[in-house]
Design a protein around this motif. Structure first.
Motif, PDB file in Angstrom:
ATOM      1  N   SER A 135       0.763  -1.197   0.395  1.00  0.00           N
ATOM      2  CA  SER A 135       0.161  -0.100  -0.281  1.00  0.00           C
ATOM      3  C   SER A 135       0.614   1.135   0.013  1.00  0.00           C
ATOM      4  CB  SER A 135      -0.888   0.053   1.168  1.00  0.00           C
ATOM      5  OG  SER A 135      -0.271  -0.245   2.869  1.00  0.00           O
ATOM      6  N   ALA A 136       2.414   1.425   0.446  1.00  0.00           N
ATOM      7  CA  ALA A 136       2.964   2.382   0.381  1.00  0.00           C
ATOM      8  C   ALA A 136       3.984   2.701  -0.704  1.00  0.00           C
ATOM      9  CB  ALA A 136       3.884   2.481   1.866  1.00  0.00           C
ATOM     10  N   LEU A 137       3.612   1.599  -1.508  1.00  0.00           N
ATOM     11  CA  LEU A 137       4.316   1.589  -2.467  1.00  0.00           C
ATOM     12  C   LEU A 137       3.170   2.778  -4.258  1.00  0.00           C
ATOM     13  CD1 LEU A 137       5.592  -1.499  -3.074  1.00  0.00           C
ATOM     14  CD2 LEU A 137       6.851   0.309  -2.486  1.00  0.00           C
ATOM     15  N   GLY A 138       2.329   2.389  -3.932  1.00  0.00           N
ATOM     16  CA  GLY A 138       1.581   3.498  -4.820  1.00  0.00           C
ATOM     17  C   GLY A 138       1.602   2.545  -6.548  1.00  0.00           C
ATOM     18  N   ARG A 139       1.908   1.690  -6.264  1.00  0.00           N
ATOM     19  CA  ARG A 139       1.455   0.905  -7.616  1.00  0.00           C
ATOM     20  C   ARG A 139       2.256  -1.056  -6.680  1.00  0.00           C
ATOM     21  NH1 ARG A 139       5.316   1.974 -12.181  1.00  0.00           N
ATOM     22  NH2 ARG A 139       5.133   4.642 -11.263  1.00  0.00           N
ATOM     23  N   ALA A 140       1.362  -1.785  -7.190  1.00  0.00           N
ATOM     24  CA  ALA A 140       1.894  -3.468  -7.164  1.00  0.00           C
ATOM     25  C   ALA A 140       0.799  -3.815  -8.005  1.00  0.00           C
ATOM     26  CB  ALA A 140       0.277  -3.686  -5.820  1.00  0.00           C
ATOM     27  N   ASP A 141       0.906  -5.552  -8.587  1.00  0.00           N
ATOM     28  CA  ASP A 141       0.737  -6.295  -9.181  1.00  0.00           C
ATOM     29  C   ASP A 141      -0.359  -7.327  -8.792  1.00  0.00           C
ATOM     30  OD1 ASP A 141      -0.400  -8.502 -10.669  1.00  0.00           O
ATOM     31  OD2 ASP A 141       1.514  -9.454 -10.318  1.00  0.00           O
ATOM     32  N   LEU A 142      -2.040  -6.188  -8.628  1.00  0.00           N
ATOM     33  CA  LEU A 142      -3.258  -7.223  -7.633  1.00  0.00           C
ATOM     34  C   LEU A 142      -3.316  -9.094  -8.449  1.00  0.00           C
ATOM     35  CD1 LEU A 142      -5.784  -4.467  -8.195  1.00  0.00           C
ATOM     36  CD2 LEU A 142      -3.674  -5.249  -6.253  1.00  0.00           C
ATOM     37  N   LEU A 143      -2.531  -9.686  -9.439  1.00  0.00           N
ATOM     38  CA  LEU A 143      -2.648 -10.931  -9.377  1.00  0.00           C
ATOM     39  C   LEU A 143      -2.002 -11.859  -8.084  1.00  0.00           C
ATOM     40  CD1 LEU A 143      -2.329 -14.050 -11.016  1.00  0.00           C
ATOM     41  CD2 LEU A 143      -4.913 -12.760 -10.892  1.00  0.00           C
ATOM     42  N   LEU A 242     -11.080 -15.939 -10.027  1.00  0.00           N
ATOM     43  CA  LEU A 242     -12.982 -15.053 -10.295  1.00  0.00           C
ATOM     44  C   LEU A 242     -12.045 -13.578  -9.543  1.00  0.00           C
ATOM     45  CD1 LEU A 242     -15.351 -15.004  -9.861  1.00  0.00           C
ATOM     46  CD2 LEU A 242     -15.462 -16.336  -7.837  1.00  0.00           C
ATOM     47  N   ILE A 243     -11.256 -13.609  -8.151  1.00  0.00           N
ATOM     48  CA  ILE A 243     -11.258 -12.609  -7.823  1.00  0.00           C
ATOM     49  C   ILE A 243     -10.314 -11.320  -9.281  1.00  0.00           C
ATOM     50  CG2 ILE A 243      -9.551 -10.963  -6.421  1.00  0.00           C
ATOM     51  CD1 ILE A 243      -9.994 -13.886  -4.708  1.00  0.00           C
ATOM     52  N   GLY A 244      -9.197 -12.154  -9.332  1.00  0.00           N
ATOM     53  CA  GLY A 244      -8.363 -11.036 -10.762  1.00  0.00           C
ATOM     54  C   GLY A 244      -9.394 -10.832 -11.950  1.00  0.00           C
ATOM     55  N   ASN A 245      -9.901 -11.432 -12.540  1.00  0.00           N
ATOM     56  CA  ASN A 245     -11.034 -11.347 -13.931  1.00  0.00           C
ATOM     57  C   ASN A 245     -11.496 -10.268 -13.434  1.00  0.00           C
ATOM     58  OD1 ASN A 245      -9.618 -13.394 -14.311  1.00  0.00           O
ATOM     59  ND2 ASN A 245     -11.065 -14.984 -15.013  1.00  0.00           N
ATOM     60  N   GLY A 373      -2.899 -22.048 -21.669  1.00  0.00           N
ATOM     61  CA  GLY A 373      -3.296 -23.623 -20.943  1.00  0.00           C
ATOM     62  C   GLY A 373      -4.767 -23.503 -20.900  1.00  0.00           C
ATOM     63  N   PRO A 374      -5.152 -24.693 -21.431  1.00  0.00           N
ATOM     64  CA  PRO A 374      -6.220 -25.476 -21.529  1.00  0.00           C
ATOM     65  C   PRO A 374      -7.827 -24.723 -20.719  1.00  0.00           C
ATOM     66  CG  PRO A 374      -5.294 -27.562 -20.961  1.00  0.00           C
ATOM     67  CD  PRO A 374      -4.471 -25.802 -20.626  1.00  0.00           C
ATOM     68  N   PHE A 375      -7.651 -24.961 -19.432  1.00  0.00           N
ATOM     69  CA  PHE A 375      -8.338 -25.716 -17.942  1.00  0.00           C
ATOM     70  C   PHE A 375      -8.310 -23.870 -17.369  1.00  0.00           C
ATOM     71  CE2 PHE A 375      -5.000 -29.547 -17.873  1.00  0.00           C
ATOM     72  CZ  PHE A 375      -6.263 -29.937 -18.402  1.00  0.00           C
ATOM     73  N   GLN A 376      -7.842 -23.213 -16.918  1.00  0.00           N
ATOM     74  CA  GLN A 376      -8.030 -22.003 -16.110  1.00  0.00           C
ATOM     75  C   GLN A 376      -8.442 -20.590 -17.651  1.00  0.00           C
ATOM     76  OE1 GLN A 376      -4.903 -23.174 -16.173  1.00  0.00           O
ATOM     77  NE2 GLN A 376      -3.655 -21.393 -17.480  1.00  0.00           N
ATOM     78  N   ARG A 377      -8.666 -19.318 -17.038  1.00  0.00           N
ATOM     79  CA  ARG A 377      -9.138 -18.585 -17.471  1.00  0.00           C
ATOM     80  C   ARG A 377      -7.950 -17.634 -16.716  1.00  0.00           C
ATOM     81  NH1 ARG A 377      -7.839 -15.354 -22.084  1.00  0.00           N
ATOM     82  NH2 ARG A 377      -9.153 -13.985 -22.943  1.00  0.00           N
ATOM     83  N   GLY A 378      -6.936 -17.216 -16.438  1.00  0.00           N
ATOM     84  CA  GLY A 378      -6.304 -16.546 -15.341  1.00  0.00           C
ATOM     85  C   GLY A 378      -5.613 -15.355 -16.104  1.00  0.00           C
ATOM     86  N   LEU A 379      -5.586 -14.113 -15.150  1.00  0.00           N
ATOM     87  CA  LEU A 379      -4.535 -13.141 -16.123  1.00  0.00           C
ATOM     88  C   LEU A 379      -2.669 -13.722 -15.661  1.00  0.00           C
ATOM     89  CD1 LEU A 379      -6.052 -10.436 -14.312  1.00  0.00           C
ATOM     90  CD2 LEU A 379      -5.665 -10.896 -17.282  1.00  0.00           C
ATOM     91  N   VAL A 380      -1.900 -13.754 -16.398  1.00  0.00           N
ATOM     92  CA  VAL A 380      -0.532 -13.133 -15.603  1.00  0.00           C
ATOM     93  C   VAL A 380       0.059 -12.080 -14.842  1.00  0.00           C
ATOM     94  CG1 VAL A 380       1.933 -12.905 -16.734  1.00  0.00           C
ATOM     95  CG2 VAL A 380       0.154 -14.158 -18.123  1.00  0.00           C
ATOM     96  N   ALA A 423       5.227  -4.738 -13.779  1.00  0.00           N
ATOM     97  CA  ALA A 423       5.934  -5.769 -12.571  1.00  0.00           C
ATOM     98  C   ALA A 423       4.905  -5.320 -12.185  1.00  0.00           C
ATOM     99  CB  ALA A 423       6.647  -5.838 -12.629  1.00  0.00           C
ATOM    100  N   GLY A 424       4.797  -6.139 -10.835  1.00  0.00           N
ATOM    101  CA  GLY A 424       4.321  -6.006  -9.056  1.00  0.00           C
ATOM    102  C   GLY A 424       5.570  -6.027  -8.569  1.00  0.00           C
ATOM    103  N   PRO A 425       5.970  -4.993  -7.312  1.00  0.00           N
ATOM    104  CA  PRO A 425       5.754  -4.170  -6.323  1.00  0.00           C
ATOM    105  C   PRO A 425       7.710  -5.095  -6.120  1.00  0.00           C
ATOM    106  CG  PRO A 425       4.401  -4.988  -5.619  1.00  0.00           C
ATOM    107  CD  PRO A 425       4.114  -5.414  -6.569  1.00  0.00           C
ATOM    108  N   ALA A 426       8.706  -4.485  -6.386  1.00  0.00           N
ATOM    109  CA  ALA A 426      10.402  -5.252  -6.337  1.00  0.00           C
ATOM    110  C   ALA A 426       9.932  -5.287  -4.837  1.00  0.00           C
ATOM    111  CB  ALA A 426      11.512  -4.869  -6.963  1.00  0.00           C
ATOM    112  N   ARG A 427      10.643  -6.940  -4.391  1.00  0.00           N
ATOM    113  CA  ARG A 427      11.114  -7.407  -3.169  1.00  0.00           C
ATOM    114  C   ARG A 427      12.394  -7.884  -2.562  1.00  0.00           C
ATOM    115  NH1 ARG A 427       6.506 -10.141  -5.024  1.00  0.00           N
ATOM    116  NH2 ARG A 427       4.632  -9.405  -4.004  1.00  0.00           N
ATOM    117  N   ALA A 428      13.077  -7.300  -2.142  1.00  0.00           N
ATOM    118  CA  ALA A 428      13.846  -7.809  -1.493  1.00  0.00           C
ATOM    119  C   ALA A 428      14.053  -9.175  -0.698  1.00  0.00           C
ATOM    120  CB  ALA A 428      14.600  -7.175  -0.148  1.00  0.00           C
TER     121      ALA A 428
END
Length: 444
Positions: A135-143, A242-245, A373-380, A423-428
């Protein structure tokens, strides 16, 4: 045997526009030959009516994948990425008849003991913890920073996992879903769940694992382990998608502007179901389905996505009628936890939008990438921006485990300048796992 050329349900072309593939297949009848992965042939059911005929007729179509003729004859590559989703396990997904009823009763009656208020509190606590990591970064990868992790941590909670077992469970399930060293991940998953079952036999608690152990069905340790695998697999992956889509829809400008969260979830279940193709059945004998011949022991996969977009359902789809879509399946193997699943997604999205009210997509909605992939419908990934918000809880402690954990906000914030837009937030690098780090903040 398949007549004609099999259509691949993998690769960039399919993941970019599966609807076009379903339309093409539907033009040839209620079902068509497909290739789930190189060397893995199946028949995909695209008609809503034909899908119900398969799902609701266990006397004609079995779920037990030990009937899979091509696998039994050595014609399926043993390193195929689809095998973990199709191999037989003695759980509710892959059993029939009396055995299925016995196992399903144990699972459904254990799930029925979940209290909605308690479940909602668990989701809110985990959601708040995860949001605090970025939350303090101002950006994230919600997936990858949110939708993927929330159900994993929630199932650790529901299963009653102690810190070490929960870290192992999170790590192994993540590896299985991501297709990373599947054999080792499956071995680790089996090991940690057997350890959990042994622990709960000695020290039962107020959790799903203990309820399954205490159920009159008298499940053996192996059966207990496989029901937990089924619950984790059937809960985590669909919930993530479901959450991501739904978040993608809500943040996509005109499509999601002013849309209620409940309506966004219904829209996803109709038009972008989290599990697009699955519920593999095996004909008990050679038969004909709507003019399409099917061999005994050949995989018949239900396309929930194609069935939902069947032109015969146009009116129901336009009104988002909850009773007509097949996102939750149908028949004796219909999802037993659709109400908790919807509650989890609703609560997770509410928590996120309440905490970050000005969150917006960091990339155009049409440029997001979908997992192959054949089964899921999900975001990267689902990159977003928002106004930075101070964390509400203490940061995670650093310990001795090997799984990655969230970086402290200050360390991650120092890397924002180098953070790519998508991209998602960088992590140490950290040593402690997600679950043990969560328990350090919330002793639950």
């Amino acid at each position: 045997m398949h007549a004609g050329v099999s259509t691949p349900l993998y690769g960039e072309m399919f993941s970019a526009d599966p609807g076009a593939v379903y339309d093409k297949l539907r033009a040839n009848g209620p079902a068509a030959p497909v290739e789930l992965a190189p060397g893995v042939d199946a028949t995909l059911v695209t008609s809503h009516e034909a899908a119900l005929r398969v799902l609701q007729n266990p006397g004609m179509f079995a779920r037990d994948s030990r009937r899979w003729a091509a696998l039994n004859e050595g014609r399926v590559p043993m390193d195929s990425p689809v095998l973990p989703m199709m191999f037989y396990r003695p759980n509710c997904l892959f059993t029939d008849g009396a055995e299925h009823l016995r196992l399903r009763k144990a699972v459904t009656e254990s799930l029925d003991r979940l209290n909605d208020n308690r479940l909602n509190r668990h989701v809110e606590r985990i959601a708040g913890y995860l949001i605090d990591q970025f939350s303090a970064l101002g950006r994230a990868d919600l997936l990858n920073d949110y939708a993927k992790l929330l159900p994993l941590l929630l199932f650790n909670q529901l299963f009653g996992c102690p810190a070490d077992i929960g870290d192992r469970l999170t790590r192994s399930m993540s590896a299985l879903f991501d297709g990373l060293d599947v054999i080792q991940a499956n071995e680790e998953l089996t090991s940690c769940l057997m350890d959990l079952v042994a622990l709960k036999r000695r020290q039962p608690g107020d959790d799903i694992t203990s309820w399954l152990i205490q159920h009159p069905a008298g499940l053996r340790d192996e059966e207990l382990k496989d029901q937990l695998v089924m619950l984790m697999g059937a809960g985590v992956e669909p919930e993530r998608n479901l959450i991501g889509n739904a978040l993608l829809l809500l943040l996509s400008g005109e499509g999601g502007a002013g849309l209620r969260i409940e309506d966004a979830l219904d829209d996803v279940l109709w038009n972008n179901p989290p599990i697009a193709n699955y519920a593999t059945h095996y004909p008990m004998q050679d038969l004909n389905l709507g003019g399409v011949p099917m061999d005994a022991g050949s995989p018949v996969v239900i396309s929930f996505a194609a069935a939902n977009s069947d032109p015969v359902l146009t009116d129901a789809r336009l009104t988002l009628s909850k009773g007509a879509h097949l996102a939750w399946g149908a028949g004796p193997h219909a999802c037993p936890a659709k109400s908790p699943a919807q509650l989890i997604a609703l609560s997770a999205i509410e928590c996120l939008l309440n905490a970050l009210p000005d969150v917006t997509l960091a990339v155009p909605a049409e440029s997001v990438e979908w997992r192959p992939g054949p089964f899921q419908r999900g975001l990267v990934s689902l990159p977003v921006r928002f106004s930075p918000v101070a964390a509400r809880t203490a940061g995670p402690a650093v310990g001795a485990d090997t799984a990655p954990a969230p970086a402290p906000a200050q360390a991650a914030a120092e890397q924002v300048q180098a953070y790519p837009q998508a991209a998602g937030p960088a992590r140490a690098p950290q040593k402690k796992g997600w679950w043990s780090s969560f328990l350090d903040v919330f002793r639950v």
